[in-house]
Design a protein around this motif. Structure first.
Motif, short mmCIF file in Angstrom:
data_model
loop_
_atom_site.label_atom_id
_atom_site.label_comp_id
_atom_site.label_asym_id
_atom_site.label_seq_id
_atom_site.Cartn_x
_atom_site.Cartn_y
_atom_site.Cartn_z
N ARG A 17 -6.20 -24.20 20.15
CA ARG A 17 -5.40 -25.42 20.13
C ARG A 17 -4.61 -25.48 18.82
N ASP A 18 -3.69 -26.41 18.72
CA ASP A 18 -2.83 -26.50 17.54
C ASP A 18 -3.46 -27.33 16.41
N ILE A 19 -4.73 -27.61 16.52
CA ILE A 19 -5.40 -28.47 15.54
C ILE A 19 -5.60 -27.73 14.22
N ALA A 40 -11.70 -39.92 6.14
CA ALA A 40 -11.97 -38.64 5.47
C ALA A 40 -11.31 -37.55 6.31
N GLU A 41 -11.06 -36.40 5.70
CA GLU A 41 -10.40 -35.31 6.42
C GLU A 41 -11.11 -33.99 6.18
N ALA A 42 -10.99 -33.10 7.16
CA ALA A 42 -11.52 -31.75 7.05
C ALA A 42 -10.52 -30.78 7.67
N SER A 43 -10.22 -29.71 6.98
CA SER A 43 -9.32 -28.69 7.50
C SER A 43 -10.10 -27.69 8.34
N ILE A 44 -9.55 -27.32 9.50
CA ILE A 44 -10.18 -26.29 10.32
C ILE A 44 -9.27 -25.08 10.43
N LYS A 45 -8.29 -24.99 9.54
CA LYS A 45 -7.40 -23.83 9.53
C LYS A 45 -8.19 -22.58 9.15
N GLY A 46 -8.24 -21.62 10.06
CA GLY A 46 -8.93 -20.36 9.80
C GLY A 46 -10.42 -20.40 10.08
N LYS A 47 -10.96 -21.58 10.42
CA LYS A 47 -12.39 -21.68 10.70
C LYS A 47 -12.60 -22.82 11.69
N SER A 48 -13.17 -22.51 12.84
CA SER A 48 -13.29 -23.50 13.91
C SER A 48 -14.41 -24.51 13.68
N ILE A 72 -9.67 -38.09 14.88
CA ILE A 72 -8.34 -37.79 15.42
C ILE A 72 -7.98 -36.36 15.06
N PRO A 73 -7.60 -35.53 16.03
CA PRO A 73 -7.14 -34.16 15.73
C PRO A 73 -5.65 -34.15 15.41
N LEU A 74 -5.27 -33.43 14.35
CA LEU A 74 -3.88 -33.36 13.91
C LEU A 74 -3.40 -31.92 13.83
N ASP A 75 -2.10 -31.71 14.06
CA ASP A 75 -1.52 -30.38 13.90
C ASP A 75 -1.06 -30.18 12.45
N LYS A 76 -0.40 -29.05 12.16
CA LYS A 76 -0.02 -28.75 10.78
C LYS A 76 1.03 -29.71 10.23
N GLU A 77 1.74 -30.42 11.12
CA GLU A 77 2.74 -31.39 10.69
C GLU A 77 2.14 -32.78 10.53
N GLY A 78 0.86 -32.90 10.83
CA GLY A 78 0.21 -34.20 10.73
C GLY A 78 0.37 -35.06 11.97
N ASN A 79 0.85 -34.44 13.05
CA ASN A 79 1.01 -35.18 14.30
C ASN A 79 -0.27 -35.08 15.13
N GLU A 80 -0.52 -36.12 15.89
CA GLU A 80 -1.72 -36.17 16.72
C GLU A 80 -1.66 -35.14 17.84
N VAL A 81 -2.74 -34.43 18.04
CA VAL A 81 -2.86 -33.46 19.11
C VAL A 81 -3.58 -34.11 20.28
N LYS A 82 -2.98 -34.01 21.46
CA LYS A 82 -3.61 -34.60 22.64
C LYS A 82 -4.90 -33.86 22.95
N TRP A 83 -5.96 -34.62 23.13
CA TRP A 83 -7.28 -34.01 23.36
C TRP A 83 -8.01 -34.80 24.43
N GLU A 84 -8.63 -34.09 25.34
CA GLU A 84 -9.45 -34.73 26.36
C GLU A 84 -10.90 -34.35 26.15
#
Length: 246
Positions: A122-124, A154-162, A204-216
C-alpha cells in the motif's frame, strides 16, 4: 581422606547443579527464541495462521516481546510473547496487523505499546495515532461532572519496515488517569481499564504527501492464552479529527 573426597564430590555436584540451573532458568529464558520455535508456537496456537516467516523480534521489556510475521497467503500478522521460567511462550497471535494497543500491565499506562504490521504494498508511509476524549457533561444526583475535551497525536514511520511497536507517549498516560465521568463513583479507572464512553484510541494511514490513504478493516483470526489486554484502535479520518467530531 574419604571425607575430603566426599566434600570435593559434593562441591562438584553443587557446581554442576548451579550451571544447569543457570542454563534452564536464566540463560534459556533470557535468550530470544529461534525462528523455527516461534513459527512452531504460532502455528500450534492458531492453526489457520499459516505463519511462514518471522520478520523480527522486538523486545518491549525484560519479559515481553513482539514477533511480526508473514503468512502463506501474503498476510501480515503480529504475535505477543512472554518470558517464563522455561523460556519464551506465545500468548497472543493475530493474523491482521492493523494497529492495536498491548496493555502489558492494565494498571500501568507506561506499559502500553501500540503494535502493528502493515502491508507495504500500500502507499502508506506514516501512521498517525490518536487519543481523543470528547468534552461532555454528566450528573448524578447533586453531583455534576464536566469533561474537558482532549486530543493527542503521535506518529510512526513505516517507510522501509512494515512492522513496529511504540510505547504510548507519556502525556497519553497522564491523560488516561483523568476521570471522564463514565466510571462508577469511588472506582479507579485502573481497576478494570477501558477507554471510557467518551474516549477513543484511533489511527489514520497517510501517504508520503501526508494525504489519507483509504483503508478497509479486514477480518482475521486471533488466539490468546491467559488475560491478554489487546485494545482496539478505531480507524479515523482526517476530516472528522480536524472538525473535532469524535
Amino acid at each position: 581422606m574419604k571425607r575430603r573426597h566426599f566434600r570435593y564430590l559434593a562441591v562438584g555436584i553443587l557446581i554442576v547443579g548451579l550451571l544447569a540451573l543457570y542454563w534452564v532458568y536464566i540463560e534459556k529464558t533470557d535468550s530470544l527464541p529461534k525462528e523455527e520455535e516461534i513459527l512452531a508456537q504460532i502455528n500450534a496456537g492458531l492453526s489457520d495462521a499459516e505463519a511462514v516467516e518471522i520478520q523480527d523480534i522486538l523486545k518491549l521489556d525484560a519479559g515481553h516481546g513482539v514477533a511480526p510475521f508473514l503468512t502463506a497467503g501474503g498476510g501480515y500478522g503480529v504475535s505477543y510473547w512472554e518470558r517464563h521460567l522455561t523460556g519464551w511462550k506465545v500468548i497472543h497471535v493475530r493474523t491482521v496487523g492493523e494497529p492495536r494497543i498491548w496493555m502489558l500491565d492494565p494498571g500501568d499506562s507506561s506499559s502500553f505499546h501500540i503494535t502493528w504490521n502493515m502491508n507495504p504494498d500500500r502507499d502508506i508511509e506514516t501512521l498517525q495515532y490518536y487519543y481523543i476524549r470528547e468534552r461532555g457533561y454528566s450528573s448524578s444526583g447533586p453531583e455534576e461532572h464536566y469533561v474537558p475535551g482532549i486530543q493527542m497525536k503521535a506518529e510512526a514511520s513505516i517507510k522501509g519496515k512494515s512492522y513496529g511497536a511504540m510505547k504510548i507517549p507519556d502525556n497519553w498516560g497522564q491523560a488516561l488517569t483523568l476521570s471522564d465521568g463514565s466510571e462508577p463513583p469511588g472506582n479507579s479507572i485502573w481497576e478494570n481499564f477501558n477507554p471510557g464512553i467518551h474516549s477513543t484510541f484511533g489511527w489514520i494511514p497517510l501517504d508520503k504527501e501526508g494525504n489519507e490513504v483509504k483503508w478497509e478493516n479486514r477480518d482475521g483470526s486471533s488466539y490468546s492464552v491467559g488475560n491478554v489486554r489487546d485494545q482496539h484502535m478505531q480507524l479515523l479520518d482526517q476530516y472528522h479529527v480536524e472538525q473535532g467530531l469524535y
